[in-house]
Design an enzyme around this catalytic site. Sequence first.
Site, PDB file in Angstrom:
ATOM      1  CG  ASN A 134      -1.827  -1.156   1.084  1.00  0.00           C
ATOM      2  OD1 ASN A 134      -2.345  -1.363   0.359  1.00  0.00           O
ATOM      3  ND2 ASN A 134      -2.167  -1.941   2.244  1.00  0.00           N
ATOM      4  NE  ARG A 185      -2.030   3.278   3.401  1.00  0.00           N
ATOM      5  CZ  ARG A 185      -1.164   2.485   3.911  1.00  0.00           C
ATOM      6  NH1 ARG A 185       0.236   2.641   3.757  1.00  0.00           N
ATOM      7  NH2 ARG A 185      -1.497   1.564   4.789  1.00  0.00           N
ATOM      8  CE1 TYR A 230       0.768   5.344   7.101  1.00  0.00           C
ATOM      9  CE2 TYR A 230      -1.236   5.154   6.286  1.00  0.00           C
ATOM     10  CZ  TYR A 230      -0.369   4.746   6.866  1.00  0.00           C
ATOM     11  OH  TYR A 230      -0.573   3.489   7.628  1.00  0.00           O
ATOM     12  CG  ASN A 270       7.284   1.780   5.658  1.00  0.00           C
ATOM     13  OD1 ASN A 270       6.639   0.727   6.249  1.00  0.00           O
ATOM     14  ND2 ASN A 270       6.830   2.937   5.770  1.00  0.00           N
ATOM     15  CB  ALA A 273      -0.100  -4.395   6.884  1.00  0.00           C
ATOM     16  CG  HIS A 292       1.942  -4.407  12.236  1.00  0.00           C
ATOM     17  ND1 HIS A 292       2.718  -3.761  13.067  1.00  0.00           N
ATOM     18  CD2 HIS A 292       1.613  -3.633  11.277  1.00  0.00           C
ATOM     19  CE1 HIS A 292       2.858  -2.639  12.672  1.00  0.00           C
ATOM     20  NE2 HIS A 292       1.867  -2.510  11.654  1.00  0.00           N
ATOM     21  CG  ASP A 333      12.160 -16.555   9.956  1.00  0.00           C
ATOM     22  OD1 ASP A 333      12.429 -16.325  11.128  1.00  0.00           O
ATOM     23  OD2 ASP A 333      11.553 -17.623   9.683  1.00  0.00           O
ATOM     24  CD  GLU A 376      10.264  -2.232  12.564  1.00  0.00           C
ATOM     25  OE1 GLU A 376      11.066  -2.601  13.176  1.00  0.00           O
ATOM     26  OE2 GLU A 376       9.167  -2.032  12.732  1.00  0.00           O
ATOM     27  CG  HIS A 417       6.677   1.767  11.175  1.00  0.00           C
ATOM     28  ND1 HIS A 417       6.070   0.738   9.906  1.00  0.00           N
ATOM     29  CD2 HIS A 417       7.448   0.964  11.835  1.00  0.00           C
ATOM     30  CE1 HIS A 417       6.583  -0.402  10.324  1.00  0.00           C
ATOM     31  NE2 HIS A 417       7.420  -0.231  11.515  1.00  0.00           N
ATOM     32  CB  ILE A 418       5.046   7.394   7.299  1.00  0.00           C
ATOM     33  CG1 ILE A 418       5.897   6.888   5.984  1.00  0.00           C
ATOM     34  CG2 ILE A 418       4.581   8.687   7.243  1.00  0.00           C
ATOM     35  CD1 ILE A 418       5.427   6.487   4.661  1.00  0.00           C
ATOM     36  CB  SER A 419       1.819   6.691  11.065  1.00  0.00           C
ATOM     37  OG  SER A 419       2.017   5.309  11.002  1.00  0.00           O
ATOM     38  NE  ARG A 470      -2.050   4.634  12.276  1.00  0.00           N
ATOM     39  CZ  ARG A 470      -1.797   4.241  11.118  1.00  0.00           C
ATOM     40  NH1 ARG A 470      -0.436   3.912  10.469  1.00  0.00           N
ATOM     41  NH2 ARG A 470      -2.976   3.942  10.224  1.00  0.00           N
ATOM     42  NE  ARG A 477      -2.265   0.752  11.796  1.00  0.00           N
ATOM     43  CZ  ARG A 477      -2.828   0.463  10.742  1.00  0.00           C
ATOM     44  NH1 ARG A 477      -1.725  -0.164   9.887  1.00  0.00           N
ATOM     45  NH2 ARG A 477      -3.937   0.569  10.381  1.00  0.00           N
TER      46      ARG A 477
HETATM   47  C1  DQA Z   1       3.253   2.056   8.281  1.00  0.00           C
HETATM   48  C2  DQA Z   1       2.532   1.644   9.459  1.00  0.00           C
HETATM   49  C3  DQA Z   1       1.928   0.143   9.322  1.00  0.00           C
HETATM   50  O1  DQA Z   1       0.997  -0.142  10.570  1.00  0.00           O
HETATM   51  C4  DQA Z   1       0.595   0.209   8.229  1.00  0.00           C
HETATM   52  O2  DQA Z   1       0.199  -1.011   8.005  1.00  0.00           O
HETATM   53  C5  DQA Z   1       1.426   0.799   7.069  1.00  0.00           C
HETATM   54  C6  DQA Z   1       2.366   1.856   6.997  1.00  0.00           C
HETATM   55  C7  DQA Z   1       3.715   3.546   8.473  1.00  0.00           C
HETATM   56  O3  DQA Z   1       4.768   3.752   7.523  1.00  0.00           O
HETATM   57  O4  DQA Z   1       3.650   4.232   9.245  1.00  0.00           O
HETATM   58  O5  DQA Z   1       1.276   0.259   5.787  1.00  0.00           O
HETATM   59  O6  DQA Z   1       4.258   0.937   8.184  1.00  0.00           O
END
Ligand code: DQA
Length: 140
Positions: free
Chosen positions: A10, A17, A22, A71, A74, A77, A84, A95, A97-99, A104, A108
Amino acid sequence: MKIQIINGPNLNLLGTREPQTYGTQSFEAFFEKLKNRFPQAELSSYQSNVEGELINKLHAVGFSYEGIVLNAGAYTHTSVAIHDAIAAIKTPVVEVHISNVYAREEFRHKSLITSKCAGLITGFGMEGYALAIQYLLTRY
Ligand code: DQA
């Protein structure tokens, strides 16, 4: 120094989106600016909505590149397979994540991949990718 950005499901829809979460910028537009900000890094960007393709990309770069910014969307999670794959490769993975995933829904709050990553950046918007690159550059 080669750094691979990998975006999961996504994230091809960034810009349209859920813009309240985001932002309104497409990843393609942001990536052009990133390349200008880090001319010393050889940046490449990959996105897939398919779990196995993300794993294939981790394998493809994970023994020769100096860093990976991931990134996993989803799959963060849910994916034991991505956990692995990160454990199996040599290249350090950051790692991103934008949010702020901890602000949230509870589902998550659990990441299956953090334990195999060099670290985690969450909640700073797209700037998180730049922070991850900055960190990876300090390793070399
Ligand atoms: C995300 C956070 C995830 O929980 C979510 O499923 C995403 C985007 C983020 O960049 O904040 O698709 O990875």
